[in-house]
Scaffold this active site. Structure first.
Site, PDB file in Angstrom:
ATOM      1  N   THR A 158      35.525  88.972 143.023  1.00 16.55           N
ATOM      2  CA  THR A 158      34.826  89.720 144.384  1.00 16.55           C
ATOM      3  C   THR A 158      34.118  90.896 143.733  1.00 16.55           C
ATOM      4  O   THR A 158      34.649  91.624 142.882  1.00 16.55           O
ATOM      5  CB  THR A 158      35.495  89.921 145.342  1.00 16.55           C
ATOM      6  OG1 THR A 158      34.934  90.509 146.558  1.00 16.55           O
ATOM      7  CG2 THR A 158      36.567  90.962 145.156  1.00 16.55           C
TER       8      THR A 158
ATOM      9  N   THR B  88      26.863 100.509 145.269  1.00 19.26           N
ATOM     10  CA  THR B  88      25.635 100.675 146.300  1.00 19.26           C
ATOM     11  C   THR B  88      26.254 101.584 147.452  1.00 19.26           C
ATOM     12  O   THR B  88      25.865 102.870 147.454  1.00 19.26           O
ATOM     13  CB  THR B  88      25.541  99.077 146.849  1.00 19.26           C
ATOM     14  OG1 THR B  88      26.917  98.552 147.013  1.00 19.26           O
ATOM     15  CG2 THR B  88      24.822  98.311 145.806  1.00 19.26           C
TER      16      THR B  88
END
Length: 403
Positions: free
Chosen positions: A190, A153
């Protein structure tokens, strides 16, 4: 171990794996945004997931797959997190699973699903479906780089790596791709992290190895103190290397776990160094603690301090902010026994600031890679945390993220 050439192979480095990344039009940028990773045979699967109570729909779907201990594929999209999307989001995540399964010729329960991007928006399923079909058609032993780019992203580049280990006279390979640049303060996995290996290992042992490795790698990084709704780390082990199957915690198990740890620590450093707007890669090494948990708590307290992070962005050797963060971490400590060093130069000792060579310290602070050493002098345990600074660009990226 993490050469540029091998890193390009990533998840297709182990035998029996293919990958692809395509443009489906989910990202506003028009960049790659749908990825598929596929094993040509059944694989053991293990996973760790976000502990955020507001977990995204794909997290729920993928947890169910991991519970079966076997899988064949991973399908992932970027540009939309499919989080806080209610019953429709759950249905869309399940649809991604079935679309990929039908295209690959496997069962829906064999497909891990992952998403990343903006929270609160429904997936554009027409684009997702076309993207999955396109990715399946483009599966290739050389497709790892595209798959890695399809899941990023705000990252400035895709993170990847490989390693290998000899087990029972057979070369066993491991590959990894991951994304993560912001909303990173883990407490289980994560970011999105996908690992492949051709090792033959029992699924329960694979889960134990992954869970332990996470505690010393991906759970030791922090960009901004925020925990995502979509975090997961998944490993597929398909046994194609032909090593004697690992069914107990023997020497082969320890060797495999060591290789997995090295792979995940390498990717952790890359993620921390590529934090949103980062100009500094900061390693915080805490020693002299009573136990690992205390050492990690102190390291994370320093890593998550906005004042520490902005000081390092400004190349200001403000050791007061560091010792302050150590003091409020919640771990018993004696200020008079604790020492702090920047780049090996003592800046705090015996309860006061230490005398130092200003020019030498300036050279430390202007470098890209900086090490903070903290010695609590209260035990034998230690921990290493990786983080980065806060820059003007971090605020800009996140201020404009939704728009």
């Amino acid at each position: 171990m993490f050469s540029e050439e091998s890193a390009k192979l990533g998840v297709t480095y182990p035998k029996g794996f293919q990958a692809a990344g395509v443009k489906a039009g989910i990202k506003k940028s028009g960049n790659l945004d749908v990825a598929v990773i596929y094993s040509d045979r059944e694989a053991a699967v293990a996973g760790t997931f976000t502990k955020n109570a507001v977990a995204a729909a794909p997290v729920h779907v993928s947890k169910a797959v991991v519970a079966t201990h076997t899988a064949r594929a991973i399908v992932a999209n970027a540009g939309c997190a499919n989080a806080c999307t209610g019953a429709q989001g759950e249905a869309d995540a399940a649809a991604m699973q079935k679309i990929a399964a039908d295209a690959l010729g496997c069962g829906a329960q064999d497909v891990i699903v992952a998403s990343t991007g903006i929270i609160g928006q429904l997936l554009p399923m027409d684009k997702v479906e076309k993207g999955i079909h396109a990715a399946v058609k483009e599966l290739s032993p050389h497709g790892s780089m595209d798959a890695g780019n399809a899941i990023i992203t705000t990252d400035t580049y895709s993170k990847a790596g490989t390693t290998s280990v000899m087990l029972g006279g057979k070369e066993v390979r491991l590959g990894i791709i991951a994304k993560g640049s912001g909303m990173i303060r883990p407490d289980m996995a994560t970011v999105l992290c996908f690992i492949t290996t051709d090792a033959d290992i029992d699924g329960m042992l694979l889960q134990e190895a992954l869970s332990e490795v996470m505690e010393y790698s991906l759970n030791m990084i922090s960009i901004d103190g925020d925990m995502s709704t979509n975090d997961m780390a998944i490993v597929l082990a398909n046994g194609a290397a032909g090593n004697p199957k690992i069914t107990e915690k023997n020497a082969d198990y320890e060797a495999f776990k060591g290789a997995l740890l090295a792979l995940c620590q390498g990717i952790s450093e890359k993620i921390a160094a590529d934090g949103e707007g980062a100009t500094k890669f900061i390693t915080i090494h805490v020693k002299g603690a009573k136990n690992f948990a205390d050492a990690k708590t102190v390291g994370m307290s320093v890593a998550n301090s906005p004042l520490v992070k902005t000081a390092f962005f400004g190349e200001d050797p403000n050791w007061g902010r560091v010792i302050c963060a150590v003091g409020y971490a919640g771990v018993p400590m004696d200020p008079n026994r604790t020492t702090v060093k920047f780049g090996g130069i003592p800046v705090y000792a015996e309860g006061v600031g230490a005398a130092y060579d200003a020019d030498a310290l300036r050279a430390v602070m202007t470098a890209h890679d900086i090490v903070i050493d903290i010695d609590l002098d209260d035990g034998a345990a230690e921990a290493t945390v990786w983080t980065c600074d806060f820059s003007y660009e971090y605020v800009k990226i996140n201020g404009e993220y939704h728009t």
